[in-house]
Design a protein around this motif. Structure first.
Motif, PDB file in Angstrom:
ATOM      1  N   HIS A 169      -0.962  -0.560  11.413  1.00 49.40           N
ATOM      2  CA  HIS A 169      -2.074   0.269  11.877  1.00 49.40           C
ATOM      3  C   HIS A 169      -2.458   1.312  10.828  1.00 49.40           C
ATOM      4  O   HIS A 169      -3.628   1.698  10.724  1.00 49.40           O
ATOM      5  N   LEU A 170      -1.477   1.764  10.042  1.00 48.71           N
ATOM      6  CA  LEU A 170      -1.753   2.730   8.973  1.00 48.71           C
ATOM      7  C   LEU A 170      -2.234   2.055   7.696  1.00 48.71           C
ATOM      8  O   LEU A 170      -2.396   2.716   6.665  1.00 48.71           O
ATOM      9  N   GLY A 171      -2.450   0.747   7.753  1.00 50.01           N
ATOM     10  CA  GLY A 171      -2.932   0.017   6.584  1.00 50.01           C
ATOM     11  C   GLY A 171      -1.839  -0.403   5.635  1.00 50.01           C
ATOM     12  O   GLY A 171      -2.124  -0.769   4.490  1.00 50.01           O
TER      13      GLY A 171
ATOM     14  N   GLN B 161       9.956   7.826   6.247  1.00 54.32           N
ATOM     15  CA  GLN B 161      10.018   8.531   4.972  1.00 54.32           C
ATOM     16  C   GLN B 161       9.862   7.515   3.854  1.00 54.32           C
ATOM     17  O   GLN B 161      10.551   6.485   3.830  1.00 54.32           O
ATOM     18  N   VAL B 162       8.951   7.780   2.937  1.00 56.11           N
ATOM     19  CA  VAL B 162       8.753   6.909   1.783  1.00 56.11           C
ATOM     20  C   VAL B 162       9.854   7.198   0.768  1.00 56.11           C
ATOM     21  O   VAL B 162      10.012   8.327   0.300  1.00 56.11           O
ATOM     22  N   LEU B 163      10.625   6.177   0.434  1.00 55.60           N
ATOM     23  CA  LEU B 163      11.712   6.338  -0.528  1.00 55.60           C
ATOM     24  C   LEU B 163      11.255   6.119  -1.960  1.00 55.60           C
ATOM     25  O   LEU B 163      11.746   6.753  -2.888  1.00 55.60           O
ATOM     26  N   ARG B 164      10.304   5.192  -2.135  1.00 50.00           N
ATOM     27  CA  ARG B 164       9.848   4.874  -3.482  1.00 50.00           C
ATOM     28  C   ARG B 164       8.545   4.102  -3.413  1.00 50.00           C
ATOM     29  O   ARG B 164       8.295   3.374  -2.448  1.00 50.00           O
ATOM     30  N   GLU B 165       7.717   4.231  -4.439  1.00 47.88           N
ATOM     31  CA  GLU B 165       6.503   3.437  -4.575  1.00 47.88           C
ATOM     32  C   GLU B 165       6.552   2.664  -5.886  1.00 47.88           C
ATOM     33  O   GLU B 165       7.199   3.086  -6.848  1.00 47.88           O
TER      34      GLU B 165
ATOM     35  N   GLY C 112       0.783  -1.222   0.000  1.00 44.57           N
ATOM     36  CA  GLY C 112       0.000   0.000   0.000  1.00 44.57           C
ATOM     37  C   GLY C 112       0.814   1.271   0.000  1.00 44.57           C
ATOM     38  O   GLY C 112       2.033   1.275  -0.170  1.00 44.57           O
ATOM     39  N   ARG C 113       0.100   2.364   0.232  1.00 43.43           N
ATOM     40  CA  ARG C 113       0.688   3.712   0.174  1.00 43.43           C
ATOM     41  C   ARG C 113       0.432   4.412   1.509  1.00 43.43           C
ATOM     42  O   ARG C 113      -0.709   4.473   1.975  1.00 43.43           O
ATOM     43  N   LEU C 114       1.478   4.937   2.107  1.00 43.09           N
ATOM     44  CA  LEU C 114       1.338   5.644   3.373  1.00 43.09           C
ATOM     45  C   LEU C 114       0.628   6.980   3.163  1.00 43.09           C
ATOM     46  O   LEU C 114       0.654   7.536   2.054  1.00 43.09           O
ATOM     47  N   PRO C 115      -0.019   7.514   4.207  1.00 44.19           N
ATOM     48  CA  PRO C 115      -0.838   8.716   4.024  1.00 44.19           C
ATOM     49  C   PRO C 115      -0.059   9.944   3.571  1.00 44.19           C
ATOM     50  O   PRO C 115      -0.628  10.847   2.960  1.00 44.19           O
ATOM     51  N   GLN C 116       1.233  10.001   3.858  1.00 43.43           N
ATOM     52  CA  GLN C 116       2.065  11.106   3.375  1.00 43.43           C
ATOM     53  C   GLN C 116       3.488  10.599   3.186  1.00 43.43           C
ATOM     54  O   GLN C 116       3.869   9.559   3.710  1.00 43.43           O
ATOM     55  N   GLY C 117       4.265  11.348   2.421  1.00 42.32           N
ATOM     56  CA  GLY C 117       5.606  10.892   2.078  1.00 42.32           C
ATOM     57  C   GLY C 117       6.564  10.852   3.248  1.00 42.32           C
ATOM     58  O   GLY C 117       7.544  10.104   3.230  1.00 42.32           O
TER      59      GLY C 117
END
Length: 340
Positions: free
Chosen positions: A249-251, A216-220, A179-184
């Protein structure tokens, strides 16, 4: 202040900063030893000033201070001869950092656990000609791989415990999540406690202990209608399963982490590859020299099938000492592996 190991003894050469202070004060401040431990050392006459047993109120001069015992000790695990030798990423007389493979325990829980990281560390110590107790400063879950800090003797163990408790040991993880986190970039600050309904599981609960994780999201990457994210996480607290619980918990559960909703897919075999969580970097100020120790562990081979998804992120960060916003780069060897 120079601190050296000599046989079964720690030898301290005072410098001008500590000359004139009381011996007990030097031990509790400069060496970060707990008060109770220091009292035991004096009671057992294990503190020598020059060649004479010291008292807590003696003043430090130019003579060397010696702490007897606490260095040469049995390993604390049996049967280590049958285990592979641990991969040690950094070592000196006082501490060392080990690269833990996925899907093995840090230490045995019973006689049935015959090959743990403790066994492998004991094998490495023996190969170095050292008889030291295996002392991990912190732990990783069985499925998690990467950097673990060890103390090389009883005095360093206390100093490193103090550093860890005071948040002076920085640990950064890489996680591959669904999935994708709510913010980067963000901070997850949610209390964690035991899940009363599932043995061995933890969850976010109002009655839990405070827990904070920066990420911190590095890449999707999108694959067959599913999104996966490569995330760097930094612990601000050290609760059990903290990163796993917070991300779930954040999905966004971690790939392979079936306990928290992650799926077995992408050729990821949990029983042999662990989960997609890796302690990529560990850094701290050395308890005796004050010098910065920063160690990185390359991703294990279990990540190889998914690394090409994030090749661009790897290439962008390879060679950089620090990433954007103070986040560490992904290990260089990992980036080279993708390119080859």
């Amino acid at each position: 202040m120079d601190v050296q190991v000599q046989g079964d003894m720690l030898v301290i050469q005072p410098d001008r900063r500590v000359v004139g202070s009381q011996v007990a004060s030097l031990l509790t401040t400069a060496l970060a030893l707990p008060d109770r431990f220091v009292r035991t050392l004096f009671h057992q006459q294990r503190v020598l000033l020059g060649a004479v047993p010291a008292t807590p109120v003696d003043l430090v001069g130019k003579s060397k201070l010696r702490l007897k015992g606490g260095v040469v000790e049995p390993y604390g695990v049996d049967g280590w001869q049958a285990s592979p030798i641990a991969e040690v990423l950094h070592a000196d007389d006082h501490l060392f950092v080990v690269n833990k493979p996925p899907a093995i325990l840090v230490h045995p829980g019973g006689p049935e656990d015959a090959d743990t990281l403790a066994h492998r560390v004991a094998h490495w110590l023996h190969a170095q000609g050292l008889e030291r107790k295996v002392r991990h400063v912190h732990r990783l879950d069985e499925g998690t791989s990467g950097c673990i800090l060890y103390a090389a003797h009883a005095y360093a163990a206390r100093a490193l415990d103090h550093a860890l408790a005071n948040k002076r040991v920085e640990r950064t993880y890489l996680a591959l999540v669904h999935g994708r986190l709510p913010q980067g970039r963000g901070r997850i600050e949610l209390p964690i406690g035991r899940d009363r309904h599932v043995a061995g599981r933890h969850r976010v609960t109002q009655n839990g202990l405070p827990a904070a994780t920066e990420y911190q999201v590095l890449r999707e990457h999108a694959q067959r209608g599913h999104t996966f994210s490569l995330v760097a996480c930094r612990l601000q607290t050290g609760r059990t399963h903290q990163i796993r619980v917070h991300l779930s918990h954040l999905g966004c559960p971690i790939v392979g982490d079936t306990l928290y909703g992650g799926r077995r897919m992408l050729g990821w075999r949990q029983e042999t590859s662990g989960i997609a969580l890796h302690a990529a970097q560990l850094s701290l100020s050395h308890p005796y020299t004050g010098e910065r120790v920063a160690v990185r562990a390359d991703l294990p081979v279990s990540w190889r099938s998914v690394l090409p998804w994030f090749a661009r992120a790897m290439a962008e960060t390879a060679g950089a000492e620090r990433g954007d916003g103070g986040w560490p780069s992904i290990p260089r060897a990992t980036a080279r592996e993708i390119e080859s």
